[in-house]
Design an enzyme around this catalytic site. Structure first.
Site, PDB file in Angstrom:
ATOM      1  CE1 TYR A 203      -3.005  -3.975   5.980  1.00 21.17           C
ATOM      2  CE2 TYR A 203      -4.622  -5.018   4.614  1.00 21.17           C
ATOM      3  CZ  TYR A 203      -3.449  -4.357   4.741  1.00 21.17           C
ATOM      4  OH  TYR A 203      -2.703  -4.086   3.641  1.00 21.17           O
ATOM      5  CG  ASP A 252      -3.812  -8.215   2.767  1.00 25.22           C
ATOM      6  OD1 ASP A 252      -2.852  -7.440   2.634  1.00 25.22           O
ATOM      7  OD2 ASP A 252      -3.704  -9.350   3.281  1.00 25.22           O
ATOM      8  CG  HIS A 254      -2.247  -7.980   6.904  1.00 26.06           C
ATOM      9  ND1 HIS A 254      -1.472  -7.839   8.015  1.00 26.06           N
ATOM     10  CD2 HIS A 254      -1.674  -7.222   5.961  1.00 26.06           C
ATOM     11  CE1 HIS A 254      -0.465  -7.026   7.760  1.00 26.06           C
ATOM     12  NE2 HIS A 254      -0.552  -6.632   6.514  1.00 26.06           N
ATOM     13  NE  ARG A 325      -0.281  -8.746  -2.573  1.00 25.44           N
ATOM     14  CZ  ARG A 325       0.072  -7.470  -2.619  1.00 25.44           C
ATOM     15  NH1 ARG A 325       0.576  -6.965  -3.726  1.00 25.44           N
ATOM     16  NH2 ARG A 325      -0.061  -6.724  -1.543  1.00 25.44           N
TER      17      ARG A 325
HETATM   18  C1  GCO Z   1      -0.198  -4.894   1.501  1.00 26.74           C
HETATM   19  C2  GCO Z   1       0.467  -5.127   2.800  1.00 26.74           C
HETATM   20  C3  GCO Z   1       0.975  -3.939   3.505  1.00 26.74           C
HETATM   21  C4  GCO Z   1       1.794  -4.329   4.723  1.00 26.74           C
HETATM   22  C5  GCO Z   1       2.923  -3.352   4.923  1.00 26.74           C
HETATM   23  C6  GCO Z   1       3.844  -3.797   6.031  1.00 26.74           C
HETATM   24  O1  GCO Z   1      -0.811  -5.850   1.019  1.00 26.74           O
HETATM   25  O2  GCO Z   1      -0.051  -3.832   0.925  1.00 26.74           O
HETATM   26  O3  GCO Z   1      -0.194  -6.086   3.499  1.00 26.74           O
HETATM   27  O4  GCO Z   1       0.101  -3.007   3.804  1.00 26.74           O
HETATM   28  O5  GCO Z   1       1.024  -4.417   5.874  1.00 26.74           O
HETATM   29  O6  GCO Z   1       3.640  -3.237   3.747  1.00 26.74           O
HETATM   30  O7  GCO Z   1       4.823  -2.866   6.299  1.00 26.74           O
HETATM   31 MG    MG Z   2      -0.865  -7.599   2.092  1.00 27.23          MG
END
Ligand code: GCO
Ligand code: MG
Length: 449
Positions: A203, A252, A254, A325
């Site tokens: 990300y 994402d 995030h 989610r």
């Molecule tokens: C996603 C998530 C993951 C998380 C990870 C944390 O949408 O798949 O954001 O990539 O960052 O699972 O350990």
């Molecule tokens: Mg995610």
């Protein structure tokens, strides 16, 4: 007595003054009555956490053994950042609490184990409980000779469409990644932007290099939210211009940028019709959803960080998100996840369970069984399992043409080869994954990972 005769006798009874004389053909506790409780009288003999990392990611799986030789269940308890804490919770607390109890009273086991710590709804204990919970559904399916989706009411669909992720440092690099996944049959692709050096994840736009001179736990990853929020709409624009509309694009955020910037980013990508935008805010900033909803019709996905019902109830009942989610093991497993799915059904929210690399194939299988059975399925985050994962976990969910295939074997349908699992030991927690707690702005301010 043959079913036909039994029905005949009931109907005959009905014919002859049914109201007065329709005595049931079988006494309430008659074990011979069709469908009566003929499940074996089982008890839990052992509960054990197994850690393994066949893909280099720490996974936690719980094995629940019954007093019937060879009858056991597996469940996912993967909280990769704190794997050994979860294992301790399973081995030192859940095992003594559960040994000797019936594995078939699934919700009672869930409620009592959940309350047994008095303080509750945390990621460590929820994952430990999830491992047990999924294992009990696995056992019930094996005893009943049915896949778990059948126990949940059977299939609402014949396959589980998925999305997979691509990332790149330039729009062209991401474009190539999207095209390659489309060739593999993906119709939904999550597009991420950002560099990867020294473990920085999928990300964000990286501005500074990793300071390798620093000891691991003090290495920081620089992140520029302004550059990131500027670049992502341009990425969507590039892909719509080059690839067109015949692909669903997801992204994402995030939870990494200030909420007001996230609102502006969501509005900026709206013209490019994202399938959903994920985690625009952190759970702590969930009150911003009303403001976002008032300004944009972009579908929103949220929930991988949720551990407490108080986090998802208002977002669902106020219709502030469109895709749930949740990471199923973070809330305690299949028993609570089924209830969340049903709640979401009544508020037009579809499921999009978390399905990253830090979820075991057992956890992915649990996602698939739920995805097959719930009417309000949206999309499933998917992945292709490595050969090592498939060897350690026989029965990994199979991806064909962008969709996970139904698992029709009894239980969850995934097994675990413990001797092979031991060849991929889990090291000490954590090897300080770069950005968990070390993601910082140029001025050194720490931000959400
Ligand atoms: C996603 C998530 C993951 C998380 C990870 C944390 O949408 O798949 O954001 O990539 O960052 O699972 O350990
Ligand atoms: Mg995610």
């Amino acid at each position: 007595m043959q079913r036909r005769d039994w029905l005949g006798s009931v109907l005959a009874g009905a014919g002859a003054g049914a109201l007065a004389s329709a005595r049931p053909a079988f006494a309430a506790d008659d074990p011979q009555a069709p469908g009566s409780e003929r499940l074996p009288d089982l008890t839990i003999r052992d509960v054990r956490a197994i850690l393994t990392a066949p893909a280099g990611i720490r996974l936690v799986v719980v094995k629940v053994e019954t007093d019937q030789d060879g009858l056991y269940g597996l469940g996912c308890a993967t909280f990769t950042q704190r794997a050994k804490l979860v294992a301790a919770a399973v081995d030192q607390f859940l095992k003594p609490f559960l040994v000797g109890k019936s594995p078939l009273e699934i919700d009672d086991v869930w409620q009592s184990a959940h309350l047994s710590s008095y303080w509750r709804h945390g990621p460590v204990l929820n994952n430990a409980l999830s491992g047990v919970d999924m294992a009990l559904w696995d056992i019930l399916g094996k005893v009943a000779g049915m896949p778990v989706h059948r126990l949940f009411g059977g299939k609402c669909r014949q396959k589980v469409p998925t999305y997979r992720s691509v990332r790149g440092e330039t729009p062209e690099e991401v474009e190539d990644g999207v095209r390659s996944l489309m060739e593999q049959g993906q119709r939904h692709v999550r597009i991420q932007y950002g560099g990867r050096s020294g473990g920085a994840s999928t990300y964000g736009v990286r501005t500074g290099a990793i300071d390798e001179a620093q000891p691991e736990n003090r290495r920081t990853v620089a992140f520029d939210p302004v550059a990131y929020a500027r670049e992502v709409p341009r990425l969507f624009e590039h892909l719509r211009a080059t690839i067109g509309d015949d692909i669903e694009l997801l992204h994402d955020v995030h939870e990494r940028i200030p909420p007001i910037q996230a609102i502006r980013l969501v509005k900026a990508v709206e013209p490019f019709r994202p399938f959903f935008i994920e985690d625009p805010f952190s759970p702590e900033d969930a009150d911003y959803f009303t403001h976002l909803r008032a300004q944009s019709a972009v579908p929103i996905a949220m929930g991988e960080l949720f551990t407490n019902p108080r986090e998802w109830l208002p977002l669902v009942t106020d219709r502030l998100i469109d895709f749930m989610r949740i990471h199923i093991s973070m809330i305690g497993g299949l028993t609570p996840a089924r209830k969340v799915a049903s709640l979401c059904e009544f508020f037009g929210v579809r499921t999009a369970w978390h399905g990253p690399g830090d979820l075991s194939p057992v956890g992915h299988a649990a996602n698939v069984h739920l995805d097959l059975a719930v009417p309000n399925f949206g999309i499933q985050e998917g992945r292709i399992f490595s050969q090592a994962e498939q060897d350690v976990f026989p029965g990994c969910p199979e991806m064909i043409d962008g969709a996970f295939q139904p698992i029709d074997r009894p239980g969850l349908g995934v097994d675990l080869d413990e001797s092979l699992a031991a060849r991929f030991p889990v090291g000490d927690d954590p090897p300080f994954d770069m950005h968990w707690g070390n993601l910082r702005l140029d001025d050194g301010t720490v931000i959400h990972p």
